[in-house]
Design a protein around this motif. Structure first.
Motif, PDB file in Angstrom:
ATOM      1  N   SER A 211       0.828  -1.203   0.000  1.00  0.00           N
ATOM      2  CA  SER A 211       0.000   0.000   0.000  1.00  0.00           C
ATOM      3  C   SER A 211       0.861   1.250   0.000  1.00  0.00           C
ATOM      4  O   SER A 211       1.971   1.257   0.526  1.00  0.00           O
ATOM      5  N   LYS A 212       0.308   2.307  -0.552  1.00  0.00           N
ATOM      6  CA  LYS A 212       0.978   3.612  -0.559  1.00  0.00           C
ATOM      7  C   LYS A 212      -0.056   4.668  -0.207  1.00  0.00           C
ATOM      8  O   LYS A 212      -1.154   4.662  -0.765  1.00  0.00           O
ATOM      9  N   ALA A 213       0.278   5.554   0.721  1.00  0.00           N
ATOM     10  CA  ALA A 213      -0.645   6.601   1.152  1.00  0.00           C
ATOM     11  C   ALA A 213      -0.033   7.972   0.918  1.00  0.00           C
ATOM     12  O   ALA A 213       1.182   8.145   1.005  1.00  0.00           O
ATOM     13  N   PHE A 214      -0.894   8.931   0.632  1.00  0.00           N
ATOM     14  CA  PHE A 214      -0.487  10.328   0.399  1.00  0.00           C
ATOM     15  C   PHE A 214      -1.487  11.223   1.116  1.00  0.00           C
ATOM     16  O   PHE A 214      -2.698  11.090   0.907  1.00  0.00           O
ATOM     17  N   PHE A 215      -0.992  12.138   1.936  1.00  0.00           N
ATOM     18  CA  PHE A 215      -1.873  13.043   2.684  1.00  0.00           C
ATOM     19  C   PHE A 215      -1.383  14.480   2.572  1.00  0.00           C
ATOM     20  O   PHE A 215      -0.189  14.730   2.437  1.00  0.00           O
ATOM     21  N   GLU A 216      -2.335  15.394   2.686  1.00  0.00           N
ATOM     22  CA  GLU A 216      -1.997  16.802   2.864  1.00  0.00           C
ATOM     23  C   GLU A 216      -2.847  17.353   3.993  1.00  0.00           C
ATOM     24  O   GLU A 216      -3.980  16.914   4.223  1.00  0.00           O
ATOM     25  N   LYS A 217      -2.273  18.300   4.716  1.00  0.00           N
ATOM     26  CA  LYS A 217      -2.959  18.906   5.850  1.00  0.00           C
ATOM     27  C   LYS A 217      -3.898  19.991   5.343  1.00  0.00           C
ATOM     28  O   LYS A 217      -3.504  20.863   4.572  1.00  0.00           O
ATOM     29  N   LEU A 218      -5.178  19.932   5.781  1.00  0.00           N
ATOM     30  CA  LEU A 218      -6.162  20.938   5.378  1.00  0.00           C
ATOM     31  C   LEU A 218      -6.233  22.081   6.381  1.00  0.00           C
ATOM     32  O   LEU A 218      -6.361  23.235   6.010  1.00  0.00           O
TER      33      LEU A 218
ATOM     34  N   ALA B 171      -9.467  12.570   7.037  1.00  0.00           N
ATOM     35  CA  ALA B 171      -9.232  12.226   8.435  1.00  0.00           C
ATOM     36  C   ALA B 171      -9.356  13.489   9.264  1.00  0.00           C
ATOM     37  O   ALA B 171      -8.875  14.548   8.863  1.00  0.00           O
ATOM     38  N   LYS B 172     -10.026  13.363  10.407  1.00  0.00           N
ATOM     39  CA  LYS B 172     -10.215  14.525  11.280  1.00  0.00           C
ATOM     40  C   LYS B 172      -9.987  14.114  12.729  1.00  0.00           C
ATOM     41  O   LYS B 172     -10.532  13.128  13.203  1.00  0.00           O
ATOM     42  N   TYR B 173      -9.163  14.910  13.417  1.00  0.00           N
ATOM     43  CA  TYR B 173      -8.878  14.682  14.833  1.00  0.00           C
ATOM     44  C   TYR B 173      -9.758  15.576  15.692  1.00  0.00           C
ATOM     45  O   TYR B 173     -10.030  16.736  15.354  1.00  0.00           O
ATOM     46  N   SER B 174     -10.201  15.038  16.827  1.00  0.00           N
ATOM     47  CA  SER B 174     -10.865  15.862  17.840  1.00  0.00           C
ATOM     48  C   SER B 174     -10.568  15.255  19.207  1.00  0.00           C
ATOM     49  O   SER B 174     -10.362  14.048  19.343  1.00  0.00           O
ATOM     50  N   ALA B 175     -10.530  16.125  20.192  1.00  0.00           N
ATOM     51  CA  ALA B 175     -10.314  15.673  21.571  1.00  0.00           C
ATOM     52  C   ALA B 175     -11.660  15.546  22.259  1.00  0.00           C
ATOM     53  O   ALA B 175     -12.614  16.242  21.911  1.00  0.00           O
ATOM     54  N   CYS B 176     -11.734  14.647  23.222  1.00  0.00           N
ATOM     55  CA  CYS B 176     -12.935  14.496  24.035  1.00  0.00           C
ATOM     56  C   CYS B 176     -12.519  14.522  25.502  1.00  0.00           C
ATOM     57  O   CYS B 176     -12.371  13.483  26.141  1.00  0.00           O
ATOM     58  N   PRO B 177     -12.285  15.739  26.034  1.00  0.00           N
ATOM     59  CA  PRO B 177     -11.784  15.827  27.413  1.00  0.00           C
ATOM     60  C   PRO B 177     -12.740  15.236  28.443  1.00  0.00           C
ATOM     61  O   PRO B 177     -12.303  14.723  29.471  1.00  0.00           O
ATOM     62  N   GLU B 178     -14.049  15.284  28.150  1.00  0.00           N
ATOM     63  CA  GLU B 178     -15.025  14.739  29.096  1.00  0.00           C
ATOM     64  C   GLU B 178     -14.810  13.247  29.328  1.00  0.00           C
ATOM     65  O   GLU B 178     -15.040  12.738  30.422  1.00  0.00           O
ATOM     66  N   LEU B 179     -14.376  12.536  28.286  1.00  0.00           N
ATOM     67  CA  LEU B 179     -14.140  11.094  28.384  1.00  0.00           C
ATOM     68  C   LEU B 179     -12.654  10.755  28.475  1.00  0.00           C
ATOM     69  O   LEU B 179     -12.295   9.583  28.546  1.00  0.00           O
ATOM     70  N   GLU B 180     -11.801  11.777  28.442  1.00  0.00           N
ATOM     71  CA  GLU B 180     -10.344  11.598  28.435  1.00  0.00           C
ATOM     72  C   GLU B 180      -9.922  10.703  27.278  1.00  0.00           C
ATOM     73  O   GLU B 180      -9.116   9.772  27.434  1.00  0.00           O
TER      74      GLU B 180
ATOM     75  N   GLU C 239      -5.746  22.648  11.135  1.00  0.00           N
ATOM     76  CA  GLU C 239      -5.074  22.127  12.337  1.00  0.00           C
ATOM     77  C   GLU C 239      -5.527  20.734  12.737  1.00  0.00           C
ATOM     78  O   GLU C 239      -4.819  20.026  13.453  1.00  0.00           O
ATOM     79  N   THR C 240      -6.723  20.313  12.283  1.00  0.00           N
ATOM     80  CA  THR C 240      -7.238  19.017  12.718  1.00  0.00           C
ATOM     81  C   THR C 240      -7.637  18.085  11.570  1.00  0.00           C
ATOM     82  O   THR C 240      -8.051  16.956  11.822  1.00  0.00           O
ATOM     83  N   SER C 241      -7.525  18.533  10.321  1.00  0.00           N
ATOM     84  CA  SER C 241      -8.046  17.757   9.198  1.00  0.00           C
ATOM     85  C   SER C 241      -6.993  17.491   8.129  1.00  0.00           C
ATOM     86  O   SER C 241      -6.137  18.340   7.857  1.00  0.00           O
ATOM     87  N   TYR C 242      -7.117  16.321   7.514  1.00  0.00           N
ATOM     88  CA  TYR C 242      -6.220  15.891   6.451  1.00  0.00           C
ATOM     89  C   TYR C 242      -7.046  15.242   5.340  1.00  0.00           C
ATOM     90  O   TYR C 242      -8.120  14.694   5.599  1.00  0.00           O
ATOM     91  N   ALA C 243      -6.520  15.292   4.120  1.00  0.00           N
ATOM     92  CA  ALA C 243      -7.156  14.606   2.993  1.00  0.00           C
ATOM     93  C   ALA C 243      -6.072  13.929   2.182  1.00  0.00           C
ATOM     94  O   ALA C 243      -4.918  14.388   2.160  1.00  0.00           O
ATOM     95  N   GLY C 244      -6.432  12.846   1.525  1.00  0.00           N
ATOM     96  CA  GLY C 244      -5.431  12.155   0.728  1.00  0.00           C
ATOM     97  C   GLY C 244      -5.981  10.951   0.017  1.00  0.00           C
ATOM     98  O   GLY C 244      -7.191  10.838  -0.225  1.00  0.00           O
ATOM     99  N   LYS C 245      -5.066  10.048  -0.305  1.00  0.00           N
ATOM    100  CA  LYS C 245      -5.398   8.813  -1.017  1.00  0.00           C
ATOM    101  C   LYS C 245      -4.601   7.665  -0.410  1.00  0.00           C
ATOM    102  O   LYS C 245      -3.496   7.862   0.077  1.00  0.00           O
ATOM    103  N   VAL C 246      -5.200   6.491  -0.472  1.00  0.00           N
ATOM    104  CA  VAL C 246      -4.500   5.260  -0.136  1.00  0.00           C
ATOM    105  C   VAL C 246      -4.638   4.339  -1.343  1.00  0.00           C
ATOM    106  O   VAL C 246      -5.751   4.030  -1.765  1.00  0.00           O
ATOM    107  N   ILE C 247      -3.506   3.955  -1.906  1.00  0.00           N
ATOM    108  CA  ILE C 247      -3.507   2.978  -2.992  1.00  0.00           C
ATOM    109  C   ILE C 247      -3.179   1.641  -2.350  1.00  0.00           C
ATOM    110  O   ILE C 247      -2.100   1.456  -1.775  1.00  0.00           O
ATOM    111  N   THR C 248      -4.129   0.728  -2.398  1.00  0.00           N
ATOM    112  CA  THR C 248      -3.949  -0.554  -1.723  1.00  0.00           C
ATOM    113  C   THR C 248      -4.475  -1.675  -2.604  1.00  0.00           C
ATOM    114  O   THR C 248      -4.879  -1.462  -3.750  1.00  0.00           O
ATOM    115  N   TYR C 249      -4.469  -2.861  -2.053  1.00  0.00           N
ATOM    116  CA  TYR C 249      -4.912  -4.053  -2.758  1.00  0.00           C
ATOM    117  C   TYR C 249      -6.184  -4.543  -2.095  1.00  0.00           C
ATOM    118  O   TYR C 249      -6.236  -4.653  -0.861  1.00  0.00           O
ATOM    119  N   ASP C 250      -7.233  -4.795  -2.877  1.00  0.00           N
ATOM    120  CA  ASP C 250      -8.483  -5.311  -2.325  1.00  0.00           C
ATOM    121  C   ASP C 250      -8.392  -6.829  -2.232  1.00  0.00           C
ATOM    122  O   ASP C 250      -8.721  -7.542  -3.171  1.00  0.00           O
TER     123      ASP C 250
END
Length: 196
Positions: free
Chosen positions: A122-129, A156-165, A131-142
């Motif tokens: 597999s090969k992956a390529f990402f760019e940052k959109l 891909a998007k990151y978020s924190a959930c401090p209430e649940l740690e 502070e918390t988001s990224y977009a890209g492609k993954v070339i893989t085998y099915d």
């Protein structure tokens, strides 16, 4: 033990069992239509043990995920529900998703890892959109359905959930371009957790 003592004993036992379960672990916090199949996998992932996170992966598969001619073929989302803050960057996401898909497709195709088998790695390529988001492609085998290479668009998007740690990384995948209607369905998948 008499019958009158057995009932309170079992009620007490039930409360102890309920109290011992981790109330911070949801059954599957990804909200999707009922016909999207669910799956839950604990870290370390058996097919990618070098991803050293602690937590859970929650997955939702579109109805046509395993059907090569379906509009929503290989369309799915997964959430990494993590105990620690992940170090994210384009390079780290590329490396981690290459590890993830090499391991997954290697195991499904009958070997330990795609890097040690005859299937393409597999090969992956990402760019940052932002502070918390990224977009890209993954070339893989099915290895599941077509036994051919597939290119997946991914956000891909990151978020924190401090209430649940907890720390959340939500990935959405489809071979369809991001302006295809299937992405409207992916965009409607939300995380159902009490996080502000």
């Amino acid at each position: 033990m008499t019958f009158s003592k057995i009932i309170p004993f079992f009620i007490l036992l039930l409360f102890v069992i309920i109290g011992c379960t981790d109330s911070n672990t949801p059954s599957n916090p990804l909200m999707a239509p009922d016909n999207w199949r669910k799956e839950t996998i604990e870290f370390p992932l058996s097919f990618a043990p070098s991803l050293t996170y602690k937590g859970t992966e929650y997955v939702r598969f579109a109805p046509g995920w395993g059907k090569k001619d379906a509009e929503d073929y290989f369309t799915y989302a997964f959430l990494w529900y993590l105990d620690e803050v992940p170090t994210l960057s384009s390079k780290i996401l590329e490396s981690e998703l290459e590890t993830y898909f090499n391991g997954l497709m290697g195991v499904v195709s009958g070997s330990e890892d795609a890097t040690t088998s005859s299937i393409p790695t597999s090969k992956a390529f990402f760019e940052k959109l932002d502070e918390t988001s990224y977009a890209g492609k993954v070339i893989t085998y099915d290895a599941f359905t077509t036994k051919k290479e597939v290119t997946l668009n991914v956000v891909a998007k990151y978020s924190a959930c401090p209430e649940l740690e907890k720390h959340l990384v939500l990935f959405k995948f489809s071979p369809k371009k991001v302006d295809h209607p299937v992405w409207s369905k992916l965009e409607n998948i939300q995380i159902d957790l009490d996080c502000k």
